[in-house]
Motif scaffolding. Sequence first.
Motif: not given
Length: 524
Positions: A243-261
């Motif tokens: 999907l080339d554009n994921i800003a189609w609504n008023t929400f924002t994106w966030s992400a947290a990174v870690s090692l898979y345990g």
Amino acid sequence: RIQRRSASSSRSLLATYYLEVQIREEPPSTLSGNNLALSVATYNLNAEIINRYQSGNLTEQWQNDPVLNATSIIEFGVQEPQNQTTAYLSMINQLVIERQPGICRERSPCETQPVLIARDSAGHIITKLGSNDQPWQITATIIGSPGVGVVGGIANYSSGQSQFTTFGINATGTYQVQFSIITPRGIDSSFVTNINLTSDSSSITVALPRITAKQDVDIDVISKNEIFNLTTAIVDQKSQVKLDNIAWNTFTWSAAVSLYGSLQHQSNGILIQNLSSTVIINPQSGTITATNLAISEVGAYIIKLDITTSNNQYSIPFTSNCIIVKENSTTLNAITSSPSSNITYQGDYDKFVTAGTLETLHCTIYNYLTVVKKLPLNTNIILAKGSVNVYYEMDTGASANRSQISSGCSELASDPNGINDLVLSNLTCAGTQYTVKSSSISSSSSSSSITASNAGLIAGVVVGVCAALALLAAATYSAYKYKKLPSSKVAGQFNELYEPLERPQLGNAATTNPSNIANSSSQQ
């Protein structure tokens, strides 16, 4: 082919003539950049002649000519540049929807793609519209809903139909779509409206999208404490189209990174992040990048990204491919011929593929061999079907390594149930065949287990019949798996490492500081 009608006192006679016109370039006396321009001009002229006939423009002008109007074109064939066959063309009369688009979700390709066909005046399907290098195109637009657009809304016409593959609509609701011919080269724009080469769809209902995350570029091998970035893309769950554009609504994106345990066998490294480590979200490109990461110890690891939206509409758990971490001074070799070490496990290879856990299995087996059994591998491992085959090489140069290979492979042979859902049936280490201990799991309690009596038979089939094909596939695959990482993925070494105050539990890592998570389209 043209036809002339001549009148007589008794009857009208039809005379048929063949008119052949050749358009060609003279061979250039010298090769230069101008040769390309001449070729382009020839291709454009070829396309324009075809377009004028198929649109009816050439026939109309022929009939209006005071000299030519005594004749008519009854057949039109063309042999295009770089082609030795003659294609006979038809004039378009109608554009119709053969298959309506359906099962559509916002910003994602509809599961049922539209199919349109062109017909001539006799109702026959037209196989070809336009030249080979400039086929006619069909475009889709939304009727009566300003601000709502389509994705993948332009398709070539070839092989007797439109070639839509990613058509979709960028908003939820119910809509109607108009499909029309894009005016081809050399034809007046009124051509489309005069012949009415448009077709309107039935009502299309567009639901909320079903999305997931997919790794943009695999990271195969890095060194200990080496900086790398991990980029994922938001994709349609069904088609895996980005999907080339994921800003189609008023929400924002966030992400947290870690090692898979949750690997069965894990190394003891941690995910290290320095002060410049962050997660960059680019809504326009639909990518999420965790930057300036490193892993502290050798072994096999999977990076985990927990991707969410601020309104909790989407929560996407993403896991990376299996990343091998080596010592800085170590070079992992490529497997270029029949490897001297291989393992056969009885189990369902396709089950791991279907479940999306093949990379998890890859990491688990690599750590089992190198961390648990302490075997001195000098290559990555390659997994292949049949049932589950594992190929690798080991460093046999030093006497200490040879001793470790002997003890480690003996332990491996005596532990047939060392990998969950798999049962060891055949083991060769550095060219030496080891006798595998019978599995402790009965055939009645596990579909993947085997009895001592049939282990030799199954192993014989796998090794004797499938080995040649599997090894060929493995050698080919290894050329991809061991390519050098580009500098964009591995930026260099950490000058300063920031160890956590408290060492996390095995396989876990501190997540990215929320203050470092960026929702910015200006960063990459």
